[in-house]
Design a protein around this motif. Structure first.
Motif, PDB file in Angstrom:
ATOM      1  N   UNK A  29       0.862  -1.180   0.000  1.00 35.27           N
ATOM      2  CA  UNK A  29       0.000   0.000   0.000  1.00 35.27           C
ATOM      3  C   UNK A  29       0.895   1.225   0.000  1.00 35.27           C
ATOM      4  N   UNK A  30       0.532   2.235  -0.806  1.00 38.64           N
ATOM      5  CA  UNK A  30       1.293   3.483  -0.795  1.00 38.64           C
ATOM      6  C   UNK A  30       0.320   4.653  -0.756  1.00 38.64           C
ATOM      7  N   UNK A  31       0.637   5.612   0.089  1.00 40.83           N
ATOM      8  CA  UNK A  31      -0.068   6.892   0.117  1.00 40.83           C
ATOM      9  C   UNK A  31       0.986   7.909  -0.345  1.00 40.83           C
ATOM     10  N   UNK A  32       0.923   8.348  -1.631  1.00 40.84           N
ATOM     11  CA  UNK A  32       2.007   9.158  -2.172  1.00 40.84           C
ATOM     12  C   UNK A  32       2.105  10.566  -1.602  1.00 40.84           C
ATOM     13  N   UNK A  55       0.842  16.315   5.659  1.00 39.81           N
ATOM     14  CA  UNK A  55       2.095  16.936   6.082  1.00 39.81           C
ATOM     15  C   UNK A  55       3.230  16.732   5.071  1.00 39.81           C
ATOM     16  N   UNK A  56       2.927  16.215   3.858  1.00 42.70           N
ATOM     17  CA  UNK A  56       3.906  16.124   2.789  1.00 42.70           C
ATOM     18  C   UNK A  56       4.745  14.859   2.761  1.00 42.70           C
ATOM     19  N   UNK A  93       9.838  10.982   5.857  1.00 43.27           N
ATOM     20  CA  UNK A  93       9.899  12.420   6.024  1.00 43.27           C
ATOM     21  C   UNK A  93      10.679  13.007   4.879  1.00 43.27           C
ATOM     22  N   UNK A  94      10.321  14.218   4.490  1.00 45.83           N
ATOM     23  CA  UNK A  94      11.048  14.890   3.407  1.00 45.83           C
ATOM     24  C   UNK A  94      12.358  15.406   3.902  1.00 45.83           C
TER      25      UNK A  94
END
Length: 132
Positions: free
Chosen positions: A103-106, A110-111, A131-132
């Motif tokens: 599963x991916x939530x792209x 909060x980015x 985290x970015x």
């Protein structure tokens, strides 16, 4: 997926097919012919400090997060392909993820990117918010 087991299996398979397999080494330069075609690499043994020239018909850059460092050996102006990220691993019960399915939530509010991958060999699935 057990990436360390896959890496060892790949190395053993390559060795049985006649490949020379090196461990604890770093690519420090590319070897090119007169036309600029890459024909090998210079590696440093990280345990002894010795360097070796390894020639081959094909050089594959499969260095994961270090791919850009190798590309810059060929072209110092190479623009990075990989953007480093920090993450947290959380183990959840398997009922949160069907077998053999991820599963991916792209994009989250909060980015961050969140993905869940089944381990296959474990009874739990890791969730990895990046985290970015």
């Amino acid at each position: 997926m057990n990436d360390s087991r896959m890496a060892v299996s790949l190395a053993v398979t390559a060795a049985t097919k006649g490949a020379v397999v090196l461990n604890h080494t770093s690519v420090i330069d590319l070897i090119k012919d007169t036309t600029g075609h890459i024909t090998g690499v210079t590696v440093r043994d990280n345990l002894t400090g010795e360097t070796y020239h390894v020639h081959s018909k094909v050089v594959i850059n499969a260095c994961g997060p270090f791919v850009d460092a190798i590309c810059k050996l060929d072209d110092p102006n190479h623009r990075n392909l990989i953007i480093p990220a920090q993450g947290t691993h959380v183990i959840l019960p398997n009922f949160y993820s069907p077998a053999n399915m991820g599963l991916i939530v792209p994009k989250t509010k909060d980015g961050r990117v969140v993905f869940m991958l089944p381990l296959g060999w474990a009874t739990q699935s890791p969730v990895q918010p990046m985290n970015k």
